[in-house]
Design a protein around this motif. Structure first.
Motif, PDB file in Angstrom:
ATOM      1  N   ASP A 618       1.351  -0.868   0.346  1.00  0.00           N
ATOM      2  CA  ASP A 618       0.290   0.238   0.102  1.00  0.00           C
ATOM      3  C   ASP A 618       1.207   1.196   0.102  1.00  0.00           C
ATOM      4  N   GLY A 619       0.489   1.895  -0.659  1.00  0.00           N
ATOM      5  CA  GLY A 619       0.709   3.859  -0.173  1.00  0.00           C
ATOM      6  C   GLY A 619       0.885   4.186   0.659  1.00  0.00           C
ATOM      7  N   SER A 658      -9.860   3.767  -4.598  1.00  0.00           N
ATOM      8  CA  SER A 658      -8.442   4.515  -4.717  1.00  0.00           C
ATOM      9  C   SER A 658      -7.839   3.338  -5.322  1.00  0.00           C
ATOM     10  N   ASP A 659      -6.467   3.708  -5.349  1.00  0.00           N
ATOM     11  CA  ASP A 659      -5.208   3.026  -5.856  1.00  0.00           C
ATOM     12  C   ASP A 659      -4.472   2.915  -4.881  1.00  0.00           C
ATOM     13  N   THR A 660      -5.032   1.514  -4.385  1.00  0.00           N
ATOM     14  CA  THR A 660      -4.249   1.262  -3.111  1.00  0.00           C
ATOM     15  C   THR A 660      -2.539   1.219  -3.203  1.00  0.00           C
ATOM     16  N   SER A 661      -2.394   1.318  -4.513  1.00  0.00           N
ATOM     17  CA  SER A 661      -0.338   0.887  -4.511  1.00  0.00           C
ATOM     18  C   SER A 661       0.810   2.169  -4.485  1.00  0.00           C
ATOM     19  N   GLU A 662      -0.821   3.518  -4.917  1.00  0.00           N
ATOM     20  CA  GLU A 662      -0.043   4.682  -4.361  1.00  0.00           C
ATOM     21  C   GLU A 662      -0.185   5.972  -3.072  1.00  0.00           C
ATOM     22  N   ASP A 663       0.727   6.871  -3.416  1.00  0.00           N
ATOM     23  CA  ASP A 663       0.221   7.616  -2.340  1.00  0.00           C
ATOM     24  C   ASP A 663      -1.614   7.601  -1.892  1.00  0.00           C
TER      25      ASP A 663
END
Length: 939
Positions: A618-619, A658-663
């Motif tokens: 996750d970010g 959200s895109d959890t891989s980004e902040d």
């Protein structure tokens, strides 16, 4: 008198319309309903039912990385646990047995630091408190916050085995951790050595890299002369004889390390010059005519900063030409304690990025320094104590704290004629994440795990990284580069609250005792009495009859908490008979340096394999402007406040949208947006439930008999199911719930629901079209509720219970079977690209007529559509699609493709029940105000 005849009562056709009815309310009122749902799940023993349902299924293990039991949850905790919960719930509903055991990190400096605070407030020395009493207070502090956080995680809707949670301070956990240390001891990878480590003078302990934060700090940078010794090194080139009388110049940003200098380093093939000072600016500390050695590439920068306005290059040579040459310590004139020479060595780490290209070597205060000096048999001097003060044996600076050493060291260098230049500058500097105090490198005896010994831990770890799935994929490169370059793992800490490194060292040989029976005895005692036994029991109890306690030193350092966390696979999974390696480890991206790496190295070092099959990252969570959250800025979003205002399902929806891989970003406006998205999803569920009022199995129509519109929507369900199944398989949920929301808003609310309202409300109950619609809504309800359940467990449960009763739970079901026969690309293309485009043209034209007050409703409209634009739909179907009263399919061929009849006012009378305007209204004597369809419906 005769009575006047009574007029016949007018029929109430409104009562015959099948309007939606449901107990599923429009307003979610989640802050009130969610706690009630939690109590219901507890009363019905939902977790136990899930475990019973999972028996015999393929297991799925998402191993919980332990949060720290220290304070209330923050928004990062919420992101982490919600993401995990969605994955676990989805795996369970996909037919796996997802047994999730939450856990906590309970040892270590942050808790110890908090407990110390009360002693500091009373101006008491915690070292005077009996160790067992201090450890008891730490345990109680950790237990308090563990309980608080557990309740807060449950409030977020996180499902798990909370009764059998794990904690690193559990007796069995402490015993297993000691046993894992023992495995490294017995296989020879554990050793005690002297080398520099990141050290906190405030907390008086070594720190791991994951415990370090970087902040800007004002420091002093200095250029210092090291005069050449009176003799030239044997084997040096003849021209090097010209160096007599010169000084080599170093640049350092840590003046406090000068007392510990024992050498110099240059680059092997880097170019250096011997220069003579010819002219100087006012205030320069250089002297006209003196000679310096500096790198050629940094010569101009050096001259500008030191005030040398003119110089001559007397010689050029490479670093290797200087190897072995001796130079005097710069403080040799200030005190006899520095009257020695230091050698010049070749270091691969020397660069031309800043300074002079010459690096001063203080082997007690830098890793490169330490290893280069050790390779040349240079002893490491003891200069700085654990509290950051110089030892009493250090000339000139005894008792002085290194934080305050810049001025005294510079003054001493200046008095000795060695200081060439001084300047203050700001730079990023390592600080303790707990005390926020600056750190130093300090050589001290510590326990290390060898990365490149016979067990080849580094090599095995890199191989394991290559076979692990990373989500996102960039995580592989991140952790790989860290493992490639990391030094041996320092696992010892000089603190009281933790698992002791339960080892004995032979007082004669200084070698650790490697005896499996002793280790087994230690583990057995710890399991029964906790690690406190190490401080209570006599050493002989652990050593047994084979050894004498007086012959051994008992080690009281505690193990690095990252080692503890890295051992959780042993005492959570293996010890409980759960499968290893785990299917997933999921944490923030900072854990490539922390838990992911510690777990990898611990497992590879003891078992030869990684503890995980996949690593999901996750970010970080920022505010709406992309700033880090801080109380001083007032931009902190607390999950507890979100729960109280909106409900946990809104917070969960934010995570999964959200895109959890980004902040990620969060704040008041973003939460309002999520609440609005939630409202649309809830309204879709409410409309579906209302439209299914009274639906029974007998009403079901086979899917093969569905009209084209329902078949198109089945295809859309198939597409969404593909996304769901892909996310379950790949552990990447990015875009899944936005796609579900888009489907509800665009395909359902603004399209399908709009079209089928007329049939649902007004068709006869036996109408095939109405039965097809309700049969599809039955499928839709089961799919949509199940798909929403992982992300919105409270709302999905409410939607399920509303329809199937209080004893039911969507969470004990599995995702509905979505057969491939529902896939129909050709039909989807026709409806998605063609029919909807024609519909949009007409609805835009009708809307224009509404704005011009020509009509009040689209049901006042009649349309003519060329047959070639009908795409296989009948006139009746087109009337449904465009929501008009009448449609004629025109066979005229003279019209161009671009032309289309404009909407016209429909001829006929308005049906009192369905409000369509049709010529047939009035032809039925019994129901003169109804159309034919409505007459049949009310008959």
């Amino acid at each position: 008198m005769t009575e006047a005849p009574m007029s016949e009562a007018k029929p109430d056709y409104k009562a015959t319309v099948f309007l939606p009815r449901t107990e599923f309310p429009m307003r979610g009122e989640l802050p009130t309903r969610e706690p009630e749902m939690l109590r219901r799940w507890e009363e019905m023993r939902l977790w136990e039912k899930l475990r019973e349902a999972g028996e015999g299924r393929a297991p799925f293990i998402l191993h919980d990385g332990p949060p720290y039991a220290n304070g209330n949850l923050h928004i990062g905790h919420a992101l982490n646990k919600i993401h995990k919960d969605v994955i676990n719930r989805a795996q369970q509903m996909s037919g796996r047995d997802a047994n999730y055991i939450p856990g906590w990190d309970c040892h270590g400096l942050p808790i110890e630091w908090k407990v110390e605070e009360k002693y500091r407030a009373k101006k008491l020395d915690k070292d005077q408190v009996p160790v067992l009493e201090f450890r008891r207070e730490c345990r109680e502090y950790a237990q308090h916050w563990l309980d608080v956080q557990a309740a807060e995680f449950k409030r977020l809707g996180v499902a798990g085995d909370w009764v059998n949670r794990y904690a690193t301070m559990d007796f069995k956990s402490e015993a297993c951790i000691a046993g894992e240390i023992g495995k490294f001891l017995l296989n020879g990878a554990l050793y005690r050595g002297l080398r520099p480590v990141m050290w906190s003078p405030v907390e008086k302990t070594a720190l791991a890299e994951a415990e370090v934060e970087y902040y800007d700090k004002k420091d002093t940078a200095i250029y210092v002369r090291f005069p050449i010794a009176d003799t030239i090194a044997r084997g040096a080139p003849a021209e090097v004889a010209d160096l007599l009388g010169c000084a080599i110049v170093i640049w350092t940003t840590t003046p406090w390390t000068i007392p510990g200098n024992r050498g110099l380093a240059v680059g092997h093939e880097l170019d250096y010059v011997l220069l003579r000072v010819d002219a100087l600016a006012d205030g320069s500390a250089a002297v006209a005519g003196e000679k310096f050695i500096v790198s050629e590439g940094l010569l101009e920068d050096f001259a500008a900063k030191t005030g040398i306005t003119a110089h001559s290059v007397l010689r050029k040579f490479q670093g290797r030409d200087l190897e072995g040459q001796l130079f005097k310590h710069p403080l040799h004139k200030a005190d006899a304690g520095y009257d020695f020479t230091v050698p010049l060595m070749l270091g691969e780490f020397v660069t031309m990025e800043a300074g002079t290209g010459i690096v001063h070597m203080a082997p007690g205060h830098g890793e490169d320094d330490f290893f280069l000096c050790r390779a040349h048999n240079i002893a490491v001097p003891d200069t700085v104590a654990g509290d950051g003060t110089y030892y009493p044996s250090v000339p000139l600076f005894a008792g002085l704290h290194v934080y305050k050493a810049a001025d005294p060291v510079c003054n001493a260098l200046q008095a000795a004629g060695a200081l060439l230049h001084r300047a203050e500058f700001m730079h990023s500097y390592p600080h303790s994440w707990r005390s926020k105090a600056p750190l130093i490198y300090r050589a001290t005896p510590n326990w290390f795990i060898r990365m490149d010994g016979e067990d080849k831990i580094r090599e095995k770890a890199l191989a394991a990284i290559d076979t692990t799935q990373f989500v996102p994929g960039i995580g592989r490169n991140r952790i790989r580069s860290m493992v490639e370059s990391r030094p041996d793992w320092c696992i010892s800490r000089q603190r009281a609250w933790g698992v002791p490194i339960a080892i004995f060292v032979d007082k004669t040989t200084h070698e650790p005792l490697r005896d499996a029976e002793v280790m087994a005895r230690i583990v057995e005692i710890f399991a029964a009495e906790s690690a406190d036994a190490w401080y209570v029991r006599p050493a002989q109890d652990f050593l047994g009859d084979k050894y004498k306690a007086e012959d051994y030193e008992q080690v009281f350092d505690v193990v690095d908490v990252w080692f503890e966390a890295g051992s959780t696979h042993a005492f959570v999974l293996e010890a409980r008979g759960l499968p290893t390696p785990a299917d997933i480890y999921l944490e923030g991206s900072d854990q490539h340096r922390g838990w992911f790496q510690a777990s990898l190295l611990e497992s590879v070092g003891t078992r030869g394999v990684a503890p995980f099959k996949a690593v999901v990252t996750d970010g970080f969570v920022l505010d709406e402007q992309g700033r880090k959250m801080s109380k001083s800025l007032g931009n902190v979003t607390a999950p507890q406040e979100v729960n109280d205002k909106y409900g946990a399902d809104i917070l969960r929806l934010w995570v999964m949208n959200s895109d959890t891989s980004e902040d990620l970003r969060i704040g008041p406006e973003i939460l309002k947006q999520q609440a609005e998205l939630y409202r649309r999803l809830r309204n879709s569920l409410r409309w579906i439930l209302g439209s299914l009022d009274g639906f029974t199995e007998a009403e079901k129509l086979p899917e093969a008999k569905f009209p084209a519109l329902e078949k198109f929507l089945l295809h859309r369900l198939w597409e969404l199911n593909q996304k769901i199944q892909g996310a379950v398989r790949d552990h990447d949920w990015t875009g899944v719930y936005p796609a579900i929301h888009h489907f509800c808003a665009t395909d359902l609310s603004a399209f399908y629901f709009d079209i089928r309202k007329d049939s649902l409300y007004c068709d006869h109950p036996d109408s095939e079209k109405r039965r097809a619609c309700r049969s599809f809504l039955d499928i839709l309800h089961r799919c949509l509720t199940a798909w929403l359940a992982p992300a919105l467990p409270f709302t999905a449960e409410e939607a399920w219970v509303t329809r199937f009763g209080a004893e039911a739970s969507v969470h004990t079901t599995q995702f509905p079977d979505v057969p491939d026969i529902w896939r129909n690309d050709a039909l989807a293309e026709k409806w998605q690209d063609k029919i909807r485009a024609v519909r949009a043209n007409f609805t835009n034209a009708i809307e224009q007529m509404r704005r011009e007050k020509k009509v009040g409703s689209s049901l006042q409209i009649a349309l003519s559509i060329p047959e070639k634009w009908s795409f296989g739909l009948s006139a009746e179907e087109w009337a449904d699609v465009v929501i008009v009263s009448q449609v004629e399919l025109s066979s005229e061929t003279q019209k161009s493709d671009e032309s289309m009849e404009l909407p016209v006012i429909a001829p006929g009378a308005k049906c009192e029940r369905c409000w369509k305007i049709l010529p047939e209204v009035g032809h039925n004597a019994t129901h003169p105000t109804l159309c034919i369809r409505c007459c049949e419906a009310v008959a």
